[in-house]
Design a protein around this motif. Structure first.
Motif, PDB file in Angstrom:
ATOM      1  N   VAL A 235       0.813  -1.378   0.173  1.00  0.00           N
ATOM      2  CA  VAL A 235      -0.083  -0.036   0.004  1.00  0.00           C
ATOM      3  C   VAL A 235       0.819   0.869  -0.124  1.00  0.00           C
ATOM      4  N   LEU A 236       1.263   1.772  -1.044  1.00  0.00           N
ATOM      5  CA  LEU A 236       2.217   3.054  -1.020  1.00  0.00           C
ATOM      6  C   LEU A 236       1.558   3.921  -1.554  1.00  0.00           C
ATOM      7  N   ARG A 237       0.155   3.995  -1.989  1.00  0.00           N
ATOM      8  CA  ARG A 237      -0.670   5.223  -1.936  1.00  0.00           C
ATOM      9  C   ARG A 237      -1.948   4.973  -1.280  1.00  0.00           C
ATOM     10  N   ILE A 238      -2.265   6.098  -0.289  1.00  0.00           N
ATOM     11  CA  ILE A 238      -3.422   5.987   0.345  1.00  0.00           C
ATOM     12  C   ILE A 238      -4.521   6.723  -0.545  1.00  0.00           C
ATOM     13  N   ARG A 239      -5.601   5.906  -0.844  1.00  0.00           N
ATOM     14  CA  ARG A 239      -6.699   6.434  -1.496  1.00  0.00           C
ATOM     15  C   ARG A 239      -7.886   6.489  -0.758  1.00  0.00           C
ATOM     16  N   SER A 240      -7.921   5.803   0.667  1.00  0.00           N
ATOM     17  CA  SER A 240      -9.221   5.627   1.343  1.00  0.00           C
ATOM     18  C   SER A 240      -8.834   5.232   2.789  1.00  0.00           C
ATOM     19  N   SER A 241      -9.831   5.261   3.957  1.00  0.00           N
ATOM     20  CA  SER A 241      -9.631   4.764   4.887  1.00  0.00           C
ATOM     21  C   SER A 241      -9.113   3.463   5.151  1.00  0.00           C
ATOM     22  N   HIS A 242      -9.718   2.560   4.324  1.00  0.00           N
ATOM     23  CA  HIS A 242      -9.137   1.279   4.562  1.00  0.00           C
ATOM     24  C   HIS A 242      -7.821   0.925   4.081  1.00  0.00           C
ATOM     25  N   ASP A 243      -7.126   1.788   3.353  1.00  0.00           N
ATOM     26  CA  ASP A 243      -5.820   1.800   2.840  1.00  0.00           C
ATOM     27  C   ASP A 243      -4.925   2.004   3.833  1.00  0.00           C
ATOM     28  N   LEU A 244      -5.401   3.109   4.747  1.00  0.00           N
ATOM     29  CA  LEU A 244      -4.892   3.189   6.080  1.00  0.00           C
ATOM     30  C   LEU A 244      -4.886   2.337   7.087  1.00  0.00           C
ATOM     31  N   TYR A 245      -5.949   1.574   7.252  1.00  0.00           N
ATOM     32  CA  TYR A 245      -6.197   0.359   8.052  1.00  0.00           C
ATOM     33  C   TYR A 245      -5.247  -0.578   7.640  1.00  0.00           C
ATOM     34  N   THR A 246      -5.252  -1.109   6.438  1.00  0.00           N
ATOM     35  CA  THR A 246      -4.293  -2.061   5.950  1.00  0.00           C
ATOM     36  C   THR A 246      -2.876  -1.665   6.259  1.00  0.00           C
ATOM     37  N   TYR A 247      -2.653  -0.379   6.074  1.00  0.00           N
ATOM     38  CA  TYR A 247      -1.285   0.122   6.278  1.00  0.00           C
ATOM     39  C   TYR A 247      -0.761  -0.236   7.816  1.00  0.00           C
ATOM     40  N   PHE A 248      -1.767   0.356   8.617  1.00  0.00           N
ATOM     41  CA  PHE A 248      -1.245   0.215  10.147  1.00  0.00           C
ATOM     42  C   PHE A 248      -1.388  -1.116  10.725  1.00  0.00           C
ATOM     43  N   TYR A 249      -2.360  -1.705  10.262  1.00  0.00           N
ATOM     44  CA  TYR A 249      -2.792  -3.145  10.968  1.00  0.00           C
ATOM     45  C   TYR A 249      -1.759  -3.869  11.590  1.00  0.00           C
TER      46      TYR A 249
END
Length: 232
Positions: A108-122
């Motif tokens: 996940v190198l580009r953040i497009r949504s809140s779900h991308d943030l969740y995937t990154y930090f999980y």
């Protein structure tokens, strides 16, 4: 005079207690989580096989690898049949699982949504037993520059210095930032302090011409997004 119990040979176990043979016949994907872990620890006790032992341990964790990964070395050694070597083997397996999740995060190198943030930090926060807060730094294309831990608290709270968030953004020349912190309690409800931090950071970012993309609260089972809720 009583006879001592002897550990049965693996060949004497029922077929469903012999994961290596099952894997050879039907493929590794046919094994359950307890069977996979049993293959790693090798043997059980006089009274039960490795599979039965791992079923018992996983049952205590709600059959969840994520919950298993939260058990400490001492926690694992409390189970009869789990000594230091087996405890370390289980912890190593859980660490590999976490790093596999981490590989997904790095995609996940580009953040497009809140779900991308969740995937990154999980992978970073899912197993934490204390609250921690991170800022994600991004360029004008919303591509990830870096992430920095900016706060670590006790069991119920974390302290966030807004000045530190802005400092990191300016040093890394970020044009956008996103905030993420975990709730070890599992609650997705923002606290009054969470709201205060979000509002303060939003105002500070506007002054510095930096965009606050989102602030998410993360648990092992889901997340809360201030943007999705219309609060940023």
């Amino acid at each position: 005079m009583t006879q001592e119990k002897t550990k049965p040979s693996i060949k004497e176990w029922p077929l469903d207690e012999r994961p290596r043979e099952k894997a050879a016949r039907h493929g590794i994907s046919s094994l359950s989580k307890s069977e996979l872990l049993a293959m790693l620890i090798g043997s059980g006790t006089v009274d039960e096989s490795a599979v039965t032992l791992m079923r018992k341990i996983l049952a205590s964790c709600g059959d969840s690898i994520a919950q298993l990964a939260r058990l400490s070395f001492d926690d694992l050694c409390q189970f009869k049949g789990i000594g230091p070597a087996k405890a370390m083997t289980i912890m190593a397996a859980c660490e590999l699982w976490k790093r596999r999740e981490n590989d997904s995060r790095e995609e996940v190198l580009r953040i497009r949504s809140s779900h991308d943030l969740y995937t990154y930090f999980y992978p970073i926060l899912c197993d934490n037993t204390i609250e921690e807060c991170y800022v994600l730094l991004l360029n004008n294309m919303h591509r990830v520059i870096d992430h920095v831990r900016i706060g670590s608290g006790g069991l119920t709270a974390t302290l966030v210095d807004i000045r530190l968030v802005l400092r990191e953004a300016l040093l890394k020349r970020a044009t956008s930032v996103a905030l993420c912190h975990n709730h070890p309690s599992g609650s997705l409800r923002p606290s009054a302090e969470d709201d205060k931090i979000t509002n303060s950071l939003s105002q500070a970012c506007k002054i510095m011409n930096i965009r606050l993309l989102d602030h998410i609260i993360l648990t092992s089972n889901g997340y809360y997004s201030y943007v999705d809720e219309g609060r940023i």
